[in-house]
Design a protein around this motif. Structure first.
Motif, PDB file in Angstrom:
ATOM      1  N   VAL A   1     117.591  82.060  25.388  1.00  0.00           N
ATOM      2  CA  VAL A   1     118.767  82.584  26.092  1.00  0.00           C
ATOM      3  C   VAL A   1     118.763  84.108  26.085  1.00  0.00           C
ATOM      4  CG1 VAL A   1     121.287  82.799  25.914  1.00  0.00           C
ATOM      5  CG2 VAL A   1     120.221  80.551  25.877  1.00  0.00           C
ATOM      6  N   PHE A   2     118.406  84.704  24.946  1.00  0.00           N
ATOM      7  CA  PHE A   2     118.407  86.167  24.898  1.00  0.00           C
ATOM      8  C   PHE A   2     117.441  86.748  25.916  1.00  0.00           C
ATOM      9  CE2 PHE A   2     116.926  90.289  23.346  1.00  0.00           C
ATOM     10  CZ  PHE A   2     118.132  90.973  23.337  1.00  0.00           C
ATOM     11  N   PHE A   3     116.219  86.253  25.937  1.00  0.00           N
ATOM     12  CA  PHE A   3     115.219  86.836  26.833  1.00  0.00           C
ATOM     13  C   PHE A   3     115.426  86.409  28.287  1.00  0.00           C
ATOM     14  CE2 PHE A   3     112.962  87.173  22.737  1.00  0.00           C
ATOM     15  CZ  PHE A   3     112.784  88.540  22.750  1.00  0.00           C
ATOM     16  N   ARG A   4     116.045  85.264  28.520  1.00  0.00           N
ATOM     17  CA  ARG A   4     116.247  84.789  29.890  1.00  0.00           C
ATOM     18  C   ARG A   4     117.484  85.409  30.545  1.00  0.00           C
ATOM     19  NH1 ARG A   4     117.173  83.626  34.449  1.00  0.00           N
ATOM     20  NH2 ARG A   4     117.098  81.600  35.440  1.00  0.00           N
ATOM     21  N   TYR A   5     118.591  85.443  29.809  1.00  0.00           N
ATOM     22  CA  TYR A   5     119.856  85.819  30.431  1.00  0.00           C
ATOM     23  C   TYR A   5     120.303  87.257  30.134  1.00  0.00           C
ATOM     24  CZ  TYR A   5     120.419  80.885  31.491  1.00  0.00           C
ATOM     25  OH  TYR A   5     120.243  79.626  31.974  1.00  0.00           O
ATOM     26  N   PHE A   6     119.936  87.783  29.000  1.00  0.00           N
ATOM     27  CA  PHE A   6     120.469  89.087  28.622  1.00  0.00           C
ATOM     28  C   PHE A   6     119.496  90.232  28.872  1.00  0.00           C
ATOM     29  CE2 PHE A   6     122.923  86.055  26.086  1.00  0.00           C
ATOM     30  CZ  PHE A   6     124.188  86.421  26.495  1.00  0.00           C
ATOM     31  N   ALA A   7     118.477  90.011  29.667  1.00  0.00           N
ATOM     32  CA  ALA A   7     117.474  91.038  29.927  1.00  0.00           C
ATOM     33  C   ALA A   7     118.023  92.181  30.782  1.00  0.00           C
ATOM     34  CB  ALA A   7     116.253  90.422  30.599  1.00  0.00           C
ATOM     35  N   ARG A   8     118.971  91.865  31.661  1.00  0.00           N
ATOM     36  CA  ARG A   8     119.433  92.876  32.605  1.00  0.00           C
ATOM     37  C   ARG A   8     120.859  93.360  32.351  1.00  0.00           C
ATOM     38  NH1 ARG A   8     115.897  89.726  35.283  1.00  0.00           N
ATOM     39  NH2 ARG A   8     117.225  88.136  36.181  1.00  0.00           N
TER      40      ARG A   8
ATOM     41  N   LEU B   1     139.471  85.253  33.296  1.00  0.00           N
ATOM     42  CA  LEU B   1     139.760  84.310  34.379  1.00  0.00           C
ATOM     43  C   LEU B   1     140.974  84.743  35.189  1.00  0.00           C
ATOM     44  CD1 LEU B   1     139.132  80.868  32.655  1.00  0.00           C
ATOM     45  CD2 LEU B   1     137.823  81.885  34.532  1.00  0.00           C
ATOM     46  N   LEU B   2     141.961  85.296  34.504  1.00  0.00           N
ATOM     47  CA  LEU B   2     143.142  85.799  35.212  1.00  0.00           C
ATOM     48  C   LEU B   2     142.781  86.948  36.149  1.00  0.00           C
ATOM     49  CD1 LEU B   2     145.836  85.717  32.385  1.00  0.00           C
ATOM     50  CD2 LEU B   2     145.671  84.219  34.388  1.00  0.00           C
ATOM     51  N   ARG B   3     141.722  87.655  35.820  1.00  0.00           N
ATOM     52  CA  ARG B   3     141.258  88.755  36.686  1.00  0.00           C
ATOM     53  C   ARG B   3     140.270  88.265  37.739  1.00  0.00           C
ATOM     54  NH1 ARG B   3     140.821  94.316  33.702  1.00  0.00           N
ATOM     55  NH2 ARG B   3     139.646  94.595  35.617  1.00  0.00           N
ATOM     56  N   LYS B   4     140.209  86.948  37.908  1.00  0.00           N
ATOM     57  CA  LYS B   4     139.373  86.299  38.934  1.00  0.00           C
ATOM     58  C   LYS B   4     137.871  86.437  38.661  1.00  0.00           C
ATOM     59  CE  LYS B   4     142.893  85.594  41.987  1.00  0.00           C
ATOM     60  NZ  LYS B   4     143.923  85.073  41.140  1.00  0.00           N
ATOM     61  N   ASN B   5     137.494  86.589  37.407  1.00  0.00           N
ATOM     62  CA  ASN B   5     136.085  86.630  37.024  1.00  0.00           C
ATOM     63  C   ASN B   5     135.681  85.213  36.639  1.00  0.00           C
ATOM     64  OD1 ASN B   5     133.566  87.013  35.964  1.00  0.00           O
ATOM     65  ND2 ASN B   5     134.153  88.621  34.546  1.00  0.00           N
ATOM     66  N   MET B   6     135.121  84.465  37.577  1.00  0.00           N
ATOM     67  CA  MET B   6     134.836  83.052  37.362  1.00  0.00           C
ATOM     68  C   MET B   6     133.627  82.821  36.444  1.00  0.00           C
ATOM     69  SD  MET B   6     137.385  81.817  38.709  1.00  0.00           S
ATOM     70  CE  MET B   6     137.041  80.107  38.489  1.00  0.00           C
ATOM     71  N   LYS B   7     132.809  83.842  36.224  1.00  0.00           N
ATOM     72  CA  LYS B   7     131.676  83.686  35.307  1.00  0.00           C
ATOM     73  C   LYS B   7     132.149  83.379  33.886  1.00  0.00           C
ATOM     74  CE  LYS B   7     129.959  87.688  36.072  1.00  0.00           C
ATOM     75  NZ  LYS B   7     129.131  88.887  36.019  1.00  0.00           N
ATOM     76  N   VAL B   8     133.352  83.822  33.556  1.00  0.00           N
ATOM     77  CA  VAL B   8     133.877  83.660  32.199  1.00  0.00           C
ATOM     78  C   VAL B   8     134.229  82.201  31.924  1.00  0.00           C
ATOM     79  CG1 VAL B   8     135.565  84.564  30.567  1.00  0.00           C
ATOM     80  CG2 VAL B   8     134.716  86.009  32.356  1.00  0.00           C
TER      81      VAL B   8
ATOM     82  N   CYS C   1     125.804  78.337  27.396  1.00  0.00           N
ATOM     83  CA  CYS C   1     126.979  78.657  28.223  1.00  0.00           C
ATOM     84  C   CYS C   1     127.254  80.154  28.225  1.00  0.00           C
ATOM     85  CB  CYS C   1     128.205  77.892  27.729  1.00  0.00           C
ATOM     86  SG  CYS C   1     128.148  76.126  28.059  1.00  0.00           S
ATOM     87  N   PHE C   2     127.135  80.794  27.061  1.00  0.00           N
ATOM     88  CA  PHE C   2     127.334  82.242  26.999  1.00  0.00           C
ATOM     89  C   PHE C   2     126.294  82.957  27.862  1.00  0.00           C
ATOM     90  CE2 PHE C   2     129.601  82.589  22.601  1.00  0.00           C
ATOM     91  CZ  PHE C   2     130.693  81.912  23.132  1.00  0.00           C
ATOM     92  N   GLY C   3     125.061  82.474  27.825  1.00  0.00           N
ATOM     93  CA  GLY C   3     124.016  83.069  28.664  1.00  0.00           C
ATOM     94  C   GLY C   3     124.305  82.907  30.142  1.00  0.00           C
ATOM     95  N   LYS C   4     124.790  81.734  30.530  1.00  0.00           N
ATOM     96  CA  LYS C   4     125.122  81.499  31.936  1.00  0.00           C
ATOM     97  C   LYS C   4     126.296  82.365  32.392  1.00  0.00           C
ATOM     98  CE  LYS C   4     123.118  77.172  33.083  1.00  0.00           C
ATOM     99  NZ  LYS C   4     122.366  77.587  34.234  1.00  0.00           N
ATOM    100  N   ALA C   5     127.145  82.762  31.459  1.00  0.00           N
ATOM    101  CA  ALA C   5     128.279  83.624  31.817  1.00  0.00           C
ATOM    102  C   ALA C   5     127.825  85.002  32.273  1.00  0.00           C
ATOM    103  CB  ALA C   5     129.238  83.774  30.630  1.00  0.00           C
ATOM    104  N   VAL C   6     126.652  85.394  31.856  1.00  0.00           N
ATOM    105  CA  VAL C   6     126.138  86.696  32.268  1.00  0.00           C
ATOM    106  C   VAL C   6     125.674  86.610  33.709  1.00  0.00           C
ATOM    107  CG1 VAL C   6     124.296  88.383  31.879  1.00  0.00           C
ATOM    108  CG2 VAL C   6     125.473  87.335  29.961  1.00  0.00           C
TER     109      VAL C   6
END
Length: 189
Positions: free
Chosen positions: A19-26, A138-145, A184-189
């Protein structure tokens, strides 16, 4: 030797690294450092758990101490990382230093046996804080969260399984749920 626990810890360790290397690279640098602190503390705890559950009982104390580090400094870093995701902000060096300082102070305090009973309280409070931050996102319409909310709910359900009598090994359920939360945390990014 508890082979199933060693296997679930190995899966958790592998998932954290992936997850670290796949999702948090950018993600921005300090955000990445905070997520890295969370994931490396969980990874180190899982690695110690693999060897402990394979029969090296001398690692019991190290595994427990690393678990405490993950439950204080690691979770504090994750909460700050969730803040960065929820509000779509680049976190600063000051935030990184503050979060790590708070986490390490909690870690040192909880090393004292008279305060050790508060370990679960700190972990539960931090996850509650993460959930509140995610709902604010979510209240700020950030659906990734929404992925953060799902991850925290999965972990919450796993802790409920641990406290009830079920045919599954509670430690394995917790490890797999923690791995699912990390994904799930990785997908949130």
């Amino acid at each position: 030797m508890q082979l199933s626990n060693a296997l679930s810890d190995a899966v958790l360790m592998t998932v954290c690294l992936f997850v670290f290397f796949r999702y948090f690279a950018r993600v921005p640098f300090y955000n990445k450092l905070l997520w890295g602190i969370f994931l490396i503390t969980v990874t180190l705890t899982a690695a110690a758990g693999v060897f402990r559950f394979m029969g090296i009982t001398e690692l019991r104390h190290i595994h427990s101490t690393l678990g405490l580090l993950a439950g204080t400094t690691g979770l504090a870093a994750a909460a700050a990382g969730i803040y960065g995701i929820a509000l779509e902000q680049t976190l600063s060096r000051f935030t990184l230093i503050g979060v790590v300082t708070i986490g390490l102070v909690l870690f040192v305090l909880l090393l004292n046996p008279s305060y050790r009973a508060f370990e679960q309280v700190v972990a539960s409070f931090t996850m509650l804080l993460a959930m509140v931050i995610a709902v604010f996102g979510l209240l700020r319409k950030n659906m990734k969260v929404l992925w953060v909310v799902i991850g925290v709910m999965i972990l919450g359900l796993a802790t409920k399984v641990v406290s009830n009598q079920v045919p599954l090994n509670p430690t394995d359920v917790y490890h797999y749920a923690l791995a699912a939360m990390v994904v799930c945390f990785g997908k949130a990014v």
